[in-house]
Design an enzyme around this catalytic site. Sequence first.
Site, PDB file in Angstrom:
ATOM      1  N   ASP A  91       0.996  -1.106  -0.451  1.00  0.00           N
ATOM      2  CA  ASP A  91       0.016   0.142  -0.072  1.00  0.00           C
ATOM      3  C   ASP A  91       0.496   1.741   0.142  1.00  0.00           C
ATOM      4  O   ASP A  91       1.938   1.610  -0.253  1.00  0.00           O
ATOM      5  CB  ASP A  91      -1.158  -0.166   1.741  1.00  0.00           C
ATOM      6  CG  ASP A  91      -0.305   0.128   2.124  1.00  0.00           C
ATOM      7  OD1 ASP A  91       1.035  -0.327   2.738  1.00  0.00           O
ATOM      8  OD2 ASP A  91      -0.810   0.299   3.494  1.00  0.00           O
ATOM      9  N   ASP A 123       8.584   3.423  -1.607  1.00  0.00           N
ATOM     10  CA  ASP A 123       8.339   3.396  -0.272  1.00  0.00           C
ATOM     11  C   ASP A 123       6.715   2.728  -0.269  1.00  0.00           C
ATOM     12  O   ASP A 123       6.103   3.522  -0.511  1.00  0.00           O
ATOM     13  CB  ASP A 123       7.755   3.781   0.952  1.00  0.00           C
ATOM     14  CG  ASP A 123       7.341   3.900   2.038  1.00  0.00           C
ATOM     15  OD1 ASP A 123       7.784   2.724   2.572  1.00  0.00           O
ATOM     16  OD2 ASP A 123       6.673   4.904   2.323  1.00  0.00           O
ATOM     17  N   GLU A 154      -0.052  -0.858   5.884  1.00  0.00           N
ATOM     18  CA  GLU A 154       1.017  -0.615   6.742  1.00  0.00           C
ATOM     19  C   GLU A 154       1.017   1.049   6.720  1.00  0.00           C
ATOM     20  O   GLU A 154       1.125   1.437   7.509  1.00  0.00           O
ATOM     21  CB  GLU A 154       2.606  -0.831   6.696  1.00  0.00           C
ATOM     22  CG  GLU A 154       3.507  -0.609   7.238  1.00  0.00           C
ATOM     23  CD  GLU A 154       4.314   0.735   7.552  1.00  0.00           C
ATOM     24  OE1 GLU A 154       4.780   1.455   8.143  1.00  0.00           O
ATOM     25  OE2 GLU A 154       4.326   1.244   5.806  1.00  0.00           O
TER      26      GLU A 154
END
Length: 446
Positions: A91, A123, A154
């Site tokens: 995510d 990321d 996350e």
Amino acid sequence: MVDVAAIHERVDAVLPGVLDDLVHLVSIPSISSQPEHAGDVAAAADTVVGHLKMLGCDRVKVVQSGGQPAVIAHFDVDPALPTVCLYAHLDVQPTGDPALWTTADPFAATRKGDRLYGRGTADDKAGVAAHLAVLRAYDGKPPVNVTVLIEGEEEMGSPTLARILAENRNDLEADLYVIADCGNWAAGVPAFTTTLRGVVDCVVEVRTLAHPVHSGQFGGAVPDALTTLCRLLATLHDEQGDVAVAGLVDNSALRESYPDADVRAESGLLDGVQPIGTGPIAARTWTKPAISVIGLDTTPIAESSNTLIPAAKARLSLRVAPGDTAEHAWQCLKRHLESHIEWGARLSVTNAERAEPCIIELSDDLAEKANRAWRSAYGAEPLLIGTGGTIGMIAEFQRAFPDAGILGTAVADPDSRMHGIDESLYLPDWAASCRAEAVLLAELAQ
């Protein structure tokens, strides 16, 4: 002995194809915090499942426990060998204003020189791709038992991860957890993360009026909500910029050097703007608490008029120092806000997200093997550093599996601008991290 050169060669052979897969994964706008993208998070999970099945993995599943999906897969080799869990998350954060990006579309990964730009490139879809590259280099037959855990929430603080761990404990128990979601010290300078700050997210609402009123008729006698809120927010820091909330843990004994010039270059601090806080920069960003106002709900300028605003909201992000707890920090912040509200204004403070800080201790054996693996790939000794950000699932793993080792590795660097405009991945370091992880698995098999 581990044949490092042969492992590097096998990894390099699969990297072009994995990079293509990373570009496709970036194209899926898997923003976990926005309900309208729930289908995209699910699609990203299905994409990862497809890649794992192509490697011959027949023990792969998607699990949910009231939140976003997570992928769990197993590559079983020999029960006598160690089990390593490879973690990353699929995510991503919202993009912000797409017009501010220098690429046409934040979800269309664009290569410029040695960097790949796009939301999630660093990321943490590069972490997902790194694990896939390692498994692909071994043709789905790694030298140790491997469990893959790819999380889908996350960026929301992993709100249901504890339940996923509890419900799938036997599937997720391992000797070592490799967390490919941390940061390197700089491009070309590898690092292992040993401390992380936690986070407490809260929304502060101030109300002073039942409805808007004329600022000429009542201004000077009646407080408006936005001015009242601004005065409250100003109490969160002292004149030097240090957090002024009583009771928060402050681990400021750290003395690592972080040059002022590096802070300016990496953050984009404008000329003439001074850093805030006191003490070494590394302590300010790794081991001391920090509070930022990250959102504000009030009347937009384009819609404003000469009226007093009856209600205003701010969203705060409190980074919690290692050694503190999220609950304790939340209570300290709440108590501060309640005791500093002025003029009898009505105050509402709600906590939406929290994650624990943590301290990671590497055993001598793990440190030796990890150092060899990363040195072989980067040509440099990895540094042991703190991380100012939060990876709440590390604390969850520590609670669930207290006897296991944890290694916080990186695919990003300070120039990656994670969560920001023009997020990017430095491809040479990504390739090096893939090589290093592949060598580590071979080292652990010895």
